[in-house]
Write a protein that holds these residues in place. Structure first.
Motif, short mmCIF file in Angstrom:
data_model
loop_
_atom_site.label_atom_id
_atom_site.label_comp_id
_atom_site.label_asym_id
_atom_site.label_seq_id
_atom_site.Cartn_x
_atom_site.Cartn_y
_atom_site.Cartn_z
N PHE A 1 70.14 49.39 8.29
CA PHE A 1 68.79 49.32 7.74
C PHE A 1 68.58 50.36 6.64
CE2 PHE A 1 68.12 46.89 11.63
CZ PHE A 1 67.44 45.80 11.10
N ARG A 2 69.26 51.49 6.74
CA ARG A 2 69.19 52.46 5.65
C ARG A 2 69.71 51.84 4.36
NH1 ARG A 2 72.90 55.79 7.18
NH2 ARG A 2 71.53 56.85 8.66
N ALA A 3 70.82 51.09 4.45
CA ALA A 3 71.39 50.46 3.27
C ALA A 3 70.45 49.44 2.66
CB ALA A 3 72.72 49.79 3.63
N LEU A 4 69.55 48.90 3.46
CA LEU A 4 68.56 47.94 2.97
C LEU A 4 67.32 48.62 2.39
CD1 LEU A 4 68.74 45.26 5.81
CD2 LEU A 4 69.64 45.05 3.49
N GLY A 5 67.23 49.95 2.53
CA GLY A 5 66.09 50.68 1.99
C GLY A 5 65.14 51.24 3.02
N ALA A 6 65.42 51.03 4.30
CA ALA A 6 64.56 51.55 5.37
C ALA A 6 65.02 52.96 5.70
CB ALA A 6 64.64 50.65 6.60
N LYS A 7 64.31 53.95 5.20
CA LYS A 7 64.72 55.35 5.32
C LYS A 7 64.04 56.08 6.47
CE LYS A 7 67.30 54.86 1.68
NZ LYS A 7 67.04 55.55 0.42
N ILE A 8 63.37 55.32 7.33
CA ILE A 8 62.67 55.91 8.47
C ILE A 8 63.21 55.30 9.75
CG2 ILE A 8 60.45 56.36 9.56
CD1 ILE A 8 59.13 55.78 6.83
N SER A 9 63.68 56.15 10.66
CA SER A 9 64.14 55.71 11.98
C SER A 9 63.01 55.91 12.97
CB SER A 9 65.38 56.51 12.41
OG SER A 9 65.83 56.08 13.68
N GLU A 10 62.47 54.81 13.44
CA GLU A 10 61.29 54.84 14.32
C GLU A 10 61.73 54.69 15.77
OE1 GLU A 10 57.19 52.83 13.54
OE2 GLU A 10 58.46 51.34 14.54
N PHE A 11 61.60 55.77 16.53
CA PHE A 11 61.91 55.81 17.96
C PHE A 11 63.40 55.55 18.23
CE2 PHE A 11 57.47 53.70 18.13
CZ PHE A 11 56.84 54.90 17.85
N PRO A 12 64.32 56.30 17.62
CA PRO A 12 65.73 56.14 17.98
C PRO A 12 65.90 56.35 19.48
CG PRO A 12 65.38 58.21 16.82
CD PRO A 12 64.11 57.43 16.69
N MET A 13 66.77 55.55 20.09
CA MET A 13 66.79 55.48 21.55
C MET A 13 67.84 56.38 22.19
SD MET A 13 65.76 51.53 22.32
CE MET A 13 64.83 51.98 23.79
N ASN A 14 68.59 57.12 21.37
CA ASN A 14 69.54 58.08 21.94
C ASN A 14 69.81 59.17 20.91
OD1 ASN A 14 71.88 57.12 20.28
ND2 ASN A 14 71.51 55.25 21.46
N ARG A 15 70.38 60.25 21.38
CA ARG A 15 70.59 61.42 20.54
C ARG A 15 71.59 61.14 19.42
NH1 ARG A 15 69.61 66.90 21.73
NH2 ARG A 15 70.75 68.36 20.40
N ALA A 16 72.64 60.36 19.70
CA ALA A 16 73.66 60.09 18.69
C ALA A 16 73.05 59.38 17.48
CB ALA A 16 74.78 59.24 19.29
N THR A 17 72.15 58.46 17.74
CA THR A 17 71.51 57.74 16.64
C THR A 17 70.57 58.65 15.87
OG1 THR A 17 71.69 55.68 17.90
CG2 THR A 17 70.15 55.70 16.06
N ALA A 18 69.85 59.50 16.59
CA ALA A 18 68.99 60.47 15.90
C ALA A 18 69.82 61.43 15.05
CB ALA A 18 68.15 61.24 16.92
N LEU A 19 70.96 61.86 15.56
CA LEU A 19 71.83 62.74 14.79
C LEU A 19 72.34 62.06 13.52
CD1 LEU A 19 73.89 64.46 17.64
CD2 LEU A 19 72.53 65.65 15.91
N ALA A 20 72.69 60.78 13.64
CA ALA A 20 73.15 60.03 12.47
C ALA A 20 72.04 59.92 11.43
CB ALA A 20 73.62 58.64 12.90
N ALA A 21 70.81 59.72 11.90
CA ALA A 21 69.67 59.65 10.98
C ALA A 21 69.46 61.01 10.30
CB ALA A 21 68.42 59.23 11.74
N ARG A 22 69.57 62.08 11.08
CA ARG A 22 69.39 63.42 10.51
C ARG A 22 70.46 63.71 9.46
NH1 ARG A 22 65.34 65.49 11.35
NH2 ARG A 22 65.36 64.44 9.38
N ASP A 23 71.70 63.38 9.79
CA ASP A 23 72.79 63.67 8.86
C ASP A 23 72.63 62.93 7.54
OD1 ASP A 23 73.92 65.32 10.75
OD2 ASP A 23 75.42 63.86 11.42
N ALA A 24 71.98 61.76 7.58
CA ALA A 24 71.79 60.95 6.37
C ALA A 24 70.49 61.30 5.64
CB ALA A 24 71.79 59.47 6.73
N GLY A 25 69.70 62.22 6.18
CA GLY A 25 68.46 62.61 5.53
C GLY A 25 67.30 61.67 5.76
N ASP A 26 67.38 60.85 6.81
CA ASP A 26 66.29 59.92 7.12
C ASP A 26 65.14 60.66 7.80
OD1 ASP A 26 67.96 57.84 6.25
OD2 ASP A 26 68.68 57.42 8.28
N TRP A 27 63.95 60.07 7.71
CA TRP A 27 62.83 60.53 8.51
C TRP A 27 63.03 60.01 9.94
CZ3 TRP A 27 59.38 63.87 6.49
CH2 TRP A 27 59.21 63.90 5.10
#
Length: 406
Positions: A260-286
């Motif tokens: 979804f980041r590649a499609l332009g969605a730069k906000i991760s809303e309610f990631p369901m585990n720490r690994a996904t939140a870490l991936a969002a953080r590393d990519a600079g997502d909200w």
């Protein structure tokens, strides 16, 4: 809108709490600590903070349908929702409005009524009521309504939701770590089983259907799964062209977030585990978590705790999610646990504003839009909004003692 000065309050500035006067002119913060003959509000003993920006809230659904199958008159429901927003210090709200293939509360007909109702009632509303187009990816029929909302007076956001795949998930796979929904090996339940029918009971009630009819409708929709990726790409293109903030919802895999980041969605809303939140953080997502999670100290779905994510630097925004008072209740709990208010407040004001492209609000700084909230906040207790301003206009007032005086 009127010129006024708020004196005596402890103001929550971007980097500190400070007792200062705030001058409001033309709907904006004109100056701090400036002499003025404008009418004044004596806010001694209160905290003045930027008004809240809610990036995702669906508590309005309880006004639209206060009991299953009971639809309330639209205008009355929207006015009551607006009253709750202003009363909770929320000056800007993105209503998480589901655009689904289901009939009933989350139908396209209901969504169209809300979008058009908010536009029609906008001059009479206290808060700035926007919509988050909470689009179900199995619903291509929503595209004309998405286009209509994009062309409306207040820019919406788009959130990519796939509750269809989540519902079809095989019960042996935990929701929090399910594979990317477009994975061809996605584990699917037996949609003809009694267990699946029982799981659909609440959805059927919300949609106003019998369980067998809902299951049949679900199966017909699931059979169109192969068409979903192309429709997602089409909606994402619409969002990019319009410059909308876009979010992906309930991400369970770094792969999902990356897609979804590649499609332009730069906000991760309610990631369901720490690994996904870490991936969002590393990519600079909200990264968004729910304020009820933070206020209660736990997620109702078993996802990561919002307080834990905040301390780990893995949460930028707290959303009301399903109850408007949760944003301030979260501030109270987290502050009581030792986190600084100057660190916490951006989670419910500046950060959701910036992530949504609304750079004119969310801080008490010269030139910012005067979206402000005065809080009665005794030490160790829950804050109570006693005044809310939107663009310098008083939209909520709990006491006549706070009326501007010459």
């Amino acid at each position: 809108m009127q010129n006024l000065q708020i004196i005596g309050a402890t103001a929550l500035l971007p980097d500190r709490l400070a007792r200062t006067s705030v001058l409001v002119e033309g709907g904006h913060v004109a100056a701090l600590d400036a002499a003025s003959d404008a009418p004044s509000i004596d806010a001694s003993g209160l905290i003045l903070a930027p008004a809240l920006v809610d990036i995702h809230g669906d508590a309005f659904e309880r006004q639209l349908m206060p009991r299953p199958g009971v639809v309330f008159p639209l205008d009355a429901a929207l006015f009551e929702t607006d009253r709750q927003l202003a009363g909770n210090g929320i000056a800007t709200a993105f209503h998480a409005l589901t655009l689904s293939w289901e009939p009933g509360l989350r139908s396209l007909d209901m969504a169209a009524s809300v979008i058009r109702g908010l536009a029609r009632l906008a001059p009479r509303l206290a808060a700035e009521n926007r919509v988050q187009l909470r689009w179900e990816t199995f619903c291509p029929e929503a595209l004309p309504l998405i286009a209509e909302a994009i062309a409306g007076p207040l820019t919406p956001s788009i959130a990519f939701n796939d509750h269809t795949s989540m519902a079809a998930l095989h019960p042996d796979t935990p929701l929090q770590v399910r594979p990317f929904e477009q994975d061809p090996t996605f584990p699917v339940a037996d949609l003809t089983s009694p267990g699946f029918a029982a799981k659909m009971a609440d959805r059927a009630k919300r949609a106003g259907l019998s369980i067998p009819d809902y299951v049949a409708l679900f199966q017909a929709r699931w059979d169109r799964r192969a068409d979903v990726p192309a429709t997602i790409a089409q909606v994402a293109a619409m969002g990019r062209e319009a410059g909308l903030a876009m979010l992906s919802h309930d991400d369970s895999q770094p792969q999902t977030r990356a897609h979804f980041r590649a499609l332009g969605a730069k906000i991760s809303e309610f990631p369901m585990n720490r690994a996904t939140a870490l991936a969002a953080r590393d990519a600079g997502d909200w990264i968004v978590f729910g304020a009820p999670n933070a206020a209660r100290g736990t997620s109702h779905l078993g996802s990561p705790g919002a307080g834990e994510m905040i301390r780990a630097g893995l949460c930028d925004i707290l959303a009301s999610d399903y109850v408007y008072p949760a944003m301030l209740a979260a501030m109270a709990r987290l502050r009581a646990e030792g986190l600084a208010l100057e660190t916490l407040w951006p989670l419910i004001a500046a950060n959701p504003a910036r992530a949504s492209g609304l750079t004119d609000r969310g801080t008490i700084t010269q030139g910012a839009r005067a979206d402000l909230v005065l809080l009665d906040w005794p030490e160790g207790e829950t804050p109570r909004p006693v005044m809310t301003l939107r663009a310098g206009r008083i939209v909520h007032l709990a006491s006549s003692d706070l009326l501007p005086q010459r």
